[in-house]
Every structure is written in structure tokens, then in C-alpha cells.
Design a protein around this motif. Structure first.
Motif, mmCIF file in Angstrom:
data_model
loop_
_atom_site.group_PDB
_atom_site.id
_atom_site.type_symbol
_atom_site.label_atom_id
_atom_site.label_comp_id
_atom_site.label_asym_id
_atom_site.label_seq_id
_atom_site.Cartn_x
_atom_site.Cartn_y
_atom_site.Cartn_z
ATOM 1 N N UNK A 3 -1.549 -24.825 4.841
ATOM 2 C CA UNK A 3 -1.921 -23.476 5.275
ATOM 3 C C UNK A 3 -0.739 -22.686 5.820
ATOM 4 N N UNK A 4 0.219 -23.340 6.456
ATOM 5 C CA UNK A 4 1.337 -22.632 7.070
ATOM 6 C C UNK A 4 2.489 -22.346 6.120
ATOM 7 N N UNK A 5 2.473 -22.940 4.919
ATOM 8 C CA UNK A 5 3.582 -22.757 3.990
ATOM 9 C C UNK A 5 3.404 -21.474 3.188
ATOM 10 N N UNK A 6 4.505 -20.818 2.901
ATOM 11 C CA UNK A 6 4.482 -19.615 2.074
ATOM 12 C C UNK A 6 5.199 -19.891 0.760
ATOM 13 N N UNK A 7 4.741 -19.261 -0.283
ATOM 14 C CA UNK A 7 5.371 -19.436 -1.587
ATOM 15 C C UNK A 7 6.612 -18.559 -1.653
ATOM 16 N N UNK A 8 7.719 -19.126 -2.108
ATOM 17 C CA UNK A 8 8.972 -18.397 -2.229
ATOM 18 C C UNK A 8 9.268 -18.136 -3.702
ATOM 19 N N UNK A 9 9.693 -16.923 -4.002
ATOM 20 C CA UNK A 9 10.071 -16.559 -5.367
ATOM 21 C C UNK A 9 11.581 -16.377 -5.405
ATOM 22 N N UNK A 10 12.200 -16.697 -6.521
ATOM 23 C CA UNK A 10 13.663 -16.536 -6.616
ATOM 24 C C UNK A 10 14.065 -15.075 -6.443
ATOM 25 N N UNK A 11 15.161 -14.863 -5.738
ATOM 26 C CA UNK A 11 15.640 -13.499 -5.486
ATOM 27 C C UNK A 11 16.078 -12.824 -6.774
ATOM 28 N N UNK A 13 14.525 -12.574 -9.540
ATOM 29 C CA UNK A 13 13.424 -11.782 -10.109
ATOM 30 C C UNK A 13 13.415 -10.389 -9.502
ATOM 31 N N UNK A 14 13.568 -10.342 -8.183
ATOM 32 C CA UNK A 14 13.555 -9.045 -7.503
ATOM 33 C C UNK A 14 14.763 -8.193 -7.879
ATOM 34 N N UNK A 15 15.917 -8.814 -7.984
ATOM 35 C CA UNK A 15 17.112 -8.070 -8.381
ATOM 36 C C UNK A 15 16.992 -7.552 -9.813
ATOM 37 N N UNK A 16 16.419 -8.355 -10.698
ATOM 38 C CA UNK A 16 16.217 -7.936 -12.085
ATOM 39 C C UNK A 16 15.278 -6.741 -12.143
ATOM 40 N N UNK A 17 14.205 -6.771 -11.357
ATOM 41 C CA UNK A 17 13.257 -5.647 -11.355
ATOM 42 C C UNK A 17 13.897 -4.410 -10.740
ATOM 43 N N UNK A 18 14.709 -4.560 -9.704
ATOM 44 C CA UNK A 18 15.419 -3.413 -9.140
ATOM 45 C C UNK A 18 16.312 -2.771 -10.196
ATOM 46 N N UNK A 19 16.995 -3.617 -10.967
ATOM 47 C CA UNK A 19 17.853 -3.116 -12.032
ATOM 48 C C UNK A 19 17.030 -2.369 -13.086
ATOM 49 N N UNK A 20 15.891 -2.936 -13.511
ATOM 50 C CA UNK A 20 15.035 -2.271 -14.493
ATOM 51 C C UNK A 20 14.498 -0.941 -13.962
ATOM 52 N N UNK A 21 14.139 -0.907 -12.683
ATOM 53 C CA UNK A 21 13.679 0.357 -12.092
ATOM 54 C C UNK A 21 14.790 1.398 -12.107
ATOM 55 N N UNK A 22 16.005 0.979 -11.825
ATOM 56 C CA UNK A 22 17.142 1.896 -11.868
ATOM 57 C C UNK A 22 17.361 2.418 -13.286
ATOM 58 N N UNK A 23 17.320 1.530 -14.277
ATOM 59 C CA UNK A 23 17.522 1.938 -15.672
ATOM 60 C C UNK A 23 16.426 2.897 -16.125
ATOM 61 N N UNK A 24 15.171 2.599 -15.789
ATOM 62 C CA UNK A 24 14.073 3.488 -16.171
ATOM 63 C C UNK A 24 14.192 4.848 -15.483
ATOM 64 N N UNK A 59 5.527 -7.167 -9.580
ATOM 65 C CA UNK A 59 6.450 -8.030 -8.853
ATOM 66 C C UNK A 59 6.389 -7.813 -7.345
ATOM 67 N N UNK A 60 6.545 -6.562 -6.903
ATOM 68 C CA UNK A 60 6.638 -6.331 -5.469
ATOM 69 C C UNK A 60 5.287 -6.428 -4.766
ATOM 70 N N UNK A 61 4.198 -6.208 -5.494
ATOM 71 C CA UNK A 61 2.871 -6.413 -4.915
ATOM 72 C C UNK A 61 2.320 -7.786 -5.306
ATOM 73 N N UNK A 62 3.130 -8.611 -5.951
ATOM 74 C CA UNK A 62 2.836 -10.004 -6.289
ATOM 75 C C UNK A 62 1.613 -10.175 -7.187
ATOM 76 N N UNK A 63 1.323 -9.187 -8.036
ATOM 77 C CA UNK A 63 0.180 -9.304 -8.938
ATOM 78 C C UNK A 63 0.433 -10.303 -10.060
ATOM 79 N N UNK A 64 1.676 -10.559 -10.389
ATOM 80 C CA UNK A 64 2.001 -11.516 -11.437
ATOM 81 C C UNK A 64 1.500 -12.912 -11.058
#
Length: 105
Positions: A3-11, A13-24, A59-64
Motif C-alpha cells: 500500500x505504501x509503495x508508488x509506481x515509478x516511471x522512467x524519466x 518517457x516524460x522527456x520524450x513527451x516534452x520534446x513531442x509537445x515542443x515539436x507539435x 502520460x502526465x495524467x497517467x492514463x496510459x
């Protein structure tokens, strides 16, 4: 998972999405800079806007990483509203054309 553990996602993924948002965003500004006009301009701007919103939601709202039931509960109602708005726009256009034909014969 405990219950106390949180799932961690690789950084990466977030950097890739930031880049895609910038390109778009650059593509969206280029549509205006290159002087596209009319429906093509608004289609491209809307397309880039929806793609950016999709990446942010996924990604940022973790719907994936959510279950399908939660995804459907969040995304289906706005989709239904869009379909209903399109139907109202079609009906409104039909009403306008009929009135113009009747009043300006």
C-alpha cells in the motif's frame, strides 16, 4: 504492490513527451507563420492541439497505465458530447439554409 509503495516511471518517457509537445507546438506556429488559410489552417491547428492534449492526458495524467474501465469512464462522455455537437451543427446549418431559401426567394 504494497500500500505504501508508488509506481515509478522512467524519466525518459516524460522527456520524450516534452520534446513531442515542443515539436507539435512548433508545427502549430509554423501553420500560422507559413500563411495557411481557411479550413486547412484550422484543421491543422486543431489536429496539433488534440495531439498535444492526447499526449498530456496519456502520460502526465497517467492514463496510459490505468485500466480500460477508467479510461472509458473519462474519455467516452466527452466523445459523446462532440458527436452531439456535430449533429447540432449539421441541423443548424440545414435550418439556416432553409430559412435563407425561404426568405430570399
Amino acid at each position: 504492490m504494497a500500500q505504501g509503495e508508488a509506481q515509478q516511471h522512467p524519466i525518459g518517457i516524460y522527456l520524450w513527451v516534452w520534446f513531442l509537445l515542443f515539436v507539435l507546438s512548433v508545427f502549430s506556429y509554423m501553420v500560422d507563420y507559413l500563411g495557411f488559410e481557411g479550413y486547412l489552417k484550422w484543421f491543422l491547428i486543431t489536429l496539433f492541439m488534440l495531439m498535444k492534449a492526447g499526449f498530456i492526458i496519456a502520460v502526465f495524467m497517467h492514463m496510459v497505465w490505468e485500466r480500460l474501465a477508467i479510461i472509458c469512464a473519462i474519455l467516452v462522455p466527452p466523445g459523446v458530447l462532440v458527436v452531439l455537437m456535430l449533429l447540432m451543427a449539421i441541423e443548424g446549418n440545414y435550418t439556416l439554409l432553409i430559412r435563407l431559401e425561404y426568405f430570399f426567394q
